[in-house]
Design a protein around this motif. Sequence first.
Motif, mmCIF file in Angstrom:
data_model
loop_
_atom_site.group_PDB
_atom_site.id
_atom_site.type_symbol
_atom_site.label_atom_id
_atom_site.label_comp_id
_atom_site.label_asym_id
_atom_site.label_seq_id
_atom_site.Cartn_x
_atom_site.Cartn_y
_atom_site.Cartn_z
ATOM 1 N N ASN A 233 0.763 -1.283 0.002
ATOM 2 C CA ASN A 233 0.071 0.046 0.095
ATOM 3 C C ASN A 233 0.993 1.361 -0.123
ATOM 4 O O ASN A 233 0.168 2.413 0.416
ATOM 5 N N ASP B 53 -7.086 12.700 -1.209
ATOM 6 C CA ASP B 53 -6.630 11.425 -1.219
ATOM 7 C C ASP B 53 -5.296 11.249 -0.436
ATOM 8 O O ASP B 53 -4.946 10.375 0.503
ATOM 9 N N ARG C 42 -3.901 9.740 3.268
ATOM 10 C CA ARG C 42 -2.997 8.795 3.380
ATOM 11 C C ARG C 42 -1.865 9.043 4.114
ATOM 12 O O ARG C 42 -1.286 8.363 4.890
ATOM 13 N N ASP D 219 -2.511 9.138 7.788
ATOM 14 C CA ASP D 219 -2.852 7.534 8.157
ATOM 15 C C ASP D 219 -1.667 6.990 8.835
ATOM 16 O O ASP D 219 -0.686 6.751 7.855
ATOM 17 N N ILE E 244 -0.096 4.188 7.055
ATOM 18 C CA ILE E 244 0.417 4.294 5.410
ATOM 19 C C ILE E 244 1.543 5.208 5.449
ATOM 20 O O ILE E 244 2.569 4.919 5.292
#
Length: 296
Positions: A186, A264, A268, A271, A274
Amino acid sequence: MYYSGLSLDRAGSRRTDRAWLQKKLTDTDTQVIPLWRDNCLVRHDQPVMLTAGELPVATEDPVLLGLDGAAAVFAADLSELEQAEALEAAGADSVVDVRGLVATRPVAECGLLAYARGILHWQRNQQFCGACGGRTGSRDGGHLRVCRQCGKLLFPRIEPAVIVLVELPGEPRRCLLGQHRQSAPNRFSTLAGFVEIGESLEDAVRREVAEEAGVTVDVVEYQGSQSWPFPAGLMVGFRSQAVSETIAVDGQELQEARWFTAADLRARIADPEIGVPYRADSIGKTLIEDWLREND
């Protein structure tokens, strides 16, 4: 940007003056950066700096990096020693890759250490002539090697590579990031690749994006460059525009590629599972953060 903007005077006009070089190696204000097999020698989490008088016996003369004011700065390769011997000779307690020091050391210092790493790596890997196989010797303060058999001059080589942030025109604005085969799950980042012989930088951008992601780009605009001596790179950053949003990854370099909006990407980055889609010392960080600022 890391590994760029080094303020050191490289003193190119003094490299051929052997008497001047020898004198600098006896000056008390001269500094020598010792490295071992591409790694920094570290004491108490700080890179070791030696004076010329503390320099252990080396197989070849140290390499002149340049002048910091009037004081000379050299780099010395201790790679022929075993690790324990190199640590003892430098008064160090560990060895650390330059990139492992980025979080704790100033940008300018990391640039100097990377410069030392790059030139010593070339020195160590250019011991023989590629034309006749003869032994080479160091000259010009370590910035030239000469074949002792055929006389061929061997200069440090740079391996140029392009790194690009591809944008899709229209609203919402989106950029292309890819997941490389060696990447953590990811984790997506900008696309990059080496420039081939007979190819311009812009052509390399178009080819790499088409080969890896199956995306055709037209407009290619230069953004900046960065030394990347790991071992001999020069990263040249670009922004480009895609002709369409169609993606067809090659399955070799990339496992997946996606279009991301600014929202987006921010989600990320926020997070913790991530994290950021770039190395802290990479020009890819600059390309992505500039794009995000434009899309606040």
